[in-house]
Design a protein around this motif. Structure first.
Motif, PDB file in Angstrom:
ATOM      1  N   UNK A  95       0.794  -1.233   0.000  1.00 53.19           N
ATOM      2  CA  UNK A  95       0.000   0.000   0.000  1.00 53.19           C
ATOM      3  C   UNK A  95       0.824   1.279   0.000  1.00 53.19           C
ATOM      4  N   UNK A  96       2.114   1.221   0.315  1.00 56.59           N
ATOM      5  CA  UNK A  96       2.938   2.427   0.328  1.00 56.59           C
ATOM      6  C   UNK A  96       4.323   2.115   0.843  1.00 56.59           C
ATOM      7  N   UNK A  97       5.075   3.172   1.130  1.00 56.69           N
ATOM      8  CA  UNK A  97       6.429   2.998   1.632  1.00 56.69           C
ATOM      9  C   UNK A  97       6.394   2.527   3.076  1.00 56.69           C
ATOM     10  N   UNK A  98       7.434   1.818   3.458  1.00 58.35           N
ATOM     11  CA  UNK A  98       7.525   1.303   4.809  1.00 58.35           C
ATOM     12  C   UNK A  98       6.947  -0.076   4.989  1.00 58.35           C
ATOM     13  N   UNK A  99       6.305  -0.604   3.955  1.00 59.48           N
ATOM     14  CA  UNK A  99       5.701  -1.926   4.038  1.00 59.48           C
ATOM     15  C   UNK A  99       6.687  -2.959   3.499  1.00 59.48           C
ATOM     16  N   UNK A 109       3.835  -6.076   6.097  1.00 59.65           N
ATOM     17  CA  UNK A 109       3.870  -5.623   7.492  1.00 59.65           C
ATOM     18  C   UNK A 109       4.546  -4.257   7.566  1.00 59.65           C
ATOM     19  N   UNK A 110       3.933  -3.363   8.344  1.00 57.13           N
ATOM     20  CA  UNK A 110       4.488  -2.030   8.583  1.00 57.13           C
ATOM     21  C   UNK A 110       4.915  -1.954  10.038  1.00 57.13           C
ATOM     22  N   UNK A 111       6.212  -1.842  10.260  1.00 52.56           N
ATOM     23  CA  UNK A 111       6.732  -1.830  11.618  1.00 52.56           C
ATOM     24  C   UNK A 111       6.329  -0.577  12.374  1.00 52.56           C
ATOM     25  N   UNK A 112       6.160   0.539  11.679  1.00 52.95           N
ATOM     26  CA  UNK A 112       5.829   1.796  12.356  1.00 52.95           C
ATOM     27  C   UNK A 112       4.443   1.759  12.971  1.00 52.95           C
ATOM     28  N   UNK A 129      -6.402  -4.692  17.189  1.00 52.11           N
ATOM     29  CA  UNK A 129      -7.785  -4.740  16.705  1.00 52.11           C
ATOM     30  C   UNK A 129      -8.352  -6.147  16.793  1.00 52.11           C
ATOM     31  N   UNK A 130      -7.574  -7.128  16.412  1.00 50.98           N
ATOM     32  CA  UNK A 130      -8.037  -8.511  16.456  1.00 50.98           C
ATOM     33  C   UNK A 130      -8.960  -8.889  15.319  1.00 50.98           C
ATOM     34  N   UNK A 131      -9.039  -8.064  14.272  1.00 50.55           N
ATOM     35  CA  UNK A 131      -9.896  -8.368  13.126  1.00 50.55           C
ATOM     36  C   UNK A 131      -9.400  -7.592  11.918  1.00 50.55           C
ATOM     37  N   UNK A 132      -9.892  -7.987  10.733  1.00 47.10           N
ATOM     38  CA  UNK A 132      -9.539  -7.313   9.485  1.00 47.10           C
ATOM     39  C   UNK A 132     -10.494  -6.147   9.267  1.00 47.10           C
ATOM     40  N   UNK A 133      -9.924  -4.967   9.004  1.00 45.50           N
ATOM     41  CA  UNK A 133     -10.715  -3.755   8.832  1.00 45.50           C
ATOM     42  C   UNK A 133     -10.241  -3.027   7.578  1.00 45.50           C
ATOM     43  N   UNK A 134     -10.963  -1.953   7.247  1.00 43.01           N
ATOM     44  CA  UNK A 134     -10.597  -1.154   6.081  1.00 43.01           C
ATOM     45  C   UNK A 134      -9.387  -0.271   6.404  1.00 43.01           C
ATOM     46  N   UNK A 135      -8.869   0.394   5.369  1.00 42.19           N
ATOM     47  CA  UNK A 135      -7.677   1.234   5.546  1.00 42.19           C
ATOM     48  C   UNK A 135      -7.966   2.397   6.486  1.00 42.19           C
ATOM     49  N   UNK A 136      -9.151   3.008   6.351  1.00 46.52           N
ATOM     50  CA  UNK A 136      -9.483   4.157   7.199  1.00 46.52           C
ATOM     51  C   UNK A 136      -9.524   3.755   8.671  1.00 46.52           C
ATOM     52  N   UNK A 137     -10.172   2.643   8.981  1.00 46.62           N
ATOM     53  CA  UNK A 137     -10.259   2.206  10.367  1.00 46.62           C
ATOM     54  C   UNK A 137      -8.889   1.805  10.909  1.00 46.62           C
ATOM     55  N   UNK A 138      -8.071   1.165  10.066  1.00 46.44           N
ATOM     56  CA  UNK A 138      -6.754   0.717  10.523  1.00 46.44           C
ATOM     57  C   UNK A 138      -5.856   1.899  10.868  1.00 46.44           C
ATOM     58  N   UNK A 139      -5.789   2.898   9.979  1.00 45.44           N
ATOM     59  CA  UNK A 139      -4.924   4.044  10.244  1.00 45.44           C
ATOM     60  C   UNK A 139      -5.466   4.902  11.390  1.00 45.44           C
ATOM     61  N   UNK A 140      -6.775   4.931  11.545  1.00 48.27           N
ATOM     62  CA  UNK A 140      -7.355   5.665  12.673  1.00 48.27           C
ATOM     63  C   UNK A 140      -6.957   5.005  13.989  1.00 48.27           C
ATOM     64  N   UNK A 141      -6.992   3.661  14.016  1.00 44.10           N
ATOM     65  CA  UNK A 141      -6.580   2.950  15.217  1.00 44.10           C
ATOM     66  C   UNK A 141      -5.098   3.157  15.488  1.00 44.10           C
ATOM     67  N   UNK A 142      -4.258   3.140  14.442  1.00 45.59           N
ATOM     68  CA  UNK A 142      -2.824   3.333  14.620  1.00 45.59           C
ATOM     69  C   UNK A 142      -2.519   4.724  15.174  1.00 45.59           C
ATOM     70  N   UNK A 143      -3.230   5.743  14.680  1.00 46.59           N
ATOM     71  CA  UNK A 143      -3.014   7.107  15.162  1.00 46.59           C
ATOM     72  C   UNK A 143      -3.441   7.239  16.617  1.00 46.59           C
ATOM     73  N   UNK A 144      -4.571   6.595  16.967  1.00 46.47           N
ATOM     74  CA  UNK A 144      -5.037   6.645  18.352  1.00 46.47           C
ATOM     75  C   UNK A 144      -4.066   5.944  19.281  1.00 46.47           C
TER      76      UNK A 144
END
Length: 244
Positions: A95-99, A109-112, A129-144
């Protein structure tokens, strides 16, 4: 010689739904009648319509099966191409750099952020999270998670850099009890207990061990075995699907 009268019985006509005399003359007369001929024509017409409908249904089923096989073959070829790119180290599906592609799990896998990415489905996964989610939910969880980690790190009290005792009144001992708390509260600290803990009286454990009957022990083992079976059965579903 004495002759006996014998009853000939009746014959059932399945087309006309009536009984007729069971003798050749009555049967022949009934079969040449208009009512019987009309019923025969209607039965043949119904059988012909049913045969045509059945043949049409078989043709539709064959076409649907061919379409399904074509889609499955196309999906299989696509999976083979993705697998070949992953084996060759091609990062175009990332999906982008760092993967980085993790050959152990088969995902990127993104270590960051601690996220996993499935190039087949486009979903993201993390242990938090314990489940597969969309990109928006995943990055929102990572930021939180990053924000909460930063706040918890800044809220921890820092120990003196010199490692010595806390500066107190000049020429005398430090006031109060000195408690040194590590930066990481989850890490076990080995050492002597504090003065407060030493002065506390330890309450004697007067609880007796719980007696478990054989029936309860068997039920607990059965429940643990069922839980393990469910966990082993659902473990492959954590990756949604993998066709290679």
């Amino acid at each position: 010689m004495t002759e006996y009268w014998v009853s000939q019985g009746n014959k059932w006509c399945d087309l006309c739904k009536i009984f007729i005399s069971n003798n050749p003359f009555s049967i022949r007369t009934h079969e040449l009648g208009k009512r019987h001929k009309d019923n025969v024509t209607q039965r043949l017409s119904t059988m012909q319509k049913d045969g045509a409908a059945k043949e049409k249904e078989q043709q539709q089923a064959a076409k649907a099966l061919q379409l399904i096989e074509a889609k499955a073959k196309k999906s299989y070829q696509k999976d083979l191409e993705n697998n070949q790119r992953n084996t060759d180290g091609d990062s175009s599906a990332a999906p982008g750099e760092g993967w980085v592609f993790d050959s152990t799990s088969g995902y990127y896998y993104d270590k960051a952020t601690g996220l996993y990415y499935d190039s087949n489905s486009g979903f993201y996964y993390s242990d938090g999270l314990g489940k597969w989610v969309t990109q928006e939910e995943a990055y929102k969880w990572a930021e939180t998670s990053r924000t909460n980690l930063a706040q918890s790190s800044t809220s921890q009290p820092k120990t003196p850099s010199g490692g010595g005792p806390v500066a107190g009144i000049k020429g005398g001992p430090t006031p109060g009890v000195v408690v040194k708390k590590p930066l990481n509260p989850m890490r076990a600290v080995k050492g002597a207990p504090s003065a407060l803990a030493a002065n506390k009286r330890k309450r004697e454990d007067t609880k007796k061990p719980k007696v478990v009957s054989k029936e309860e022990e068997a039920a607990l083992r059965a429940r643990e075995a069922a839980r393990k079976r469910v966990e082993d059965r659902e473990k492959p579903l954590m990756g949604l699907y993998k066709t290679y």
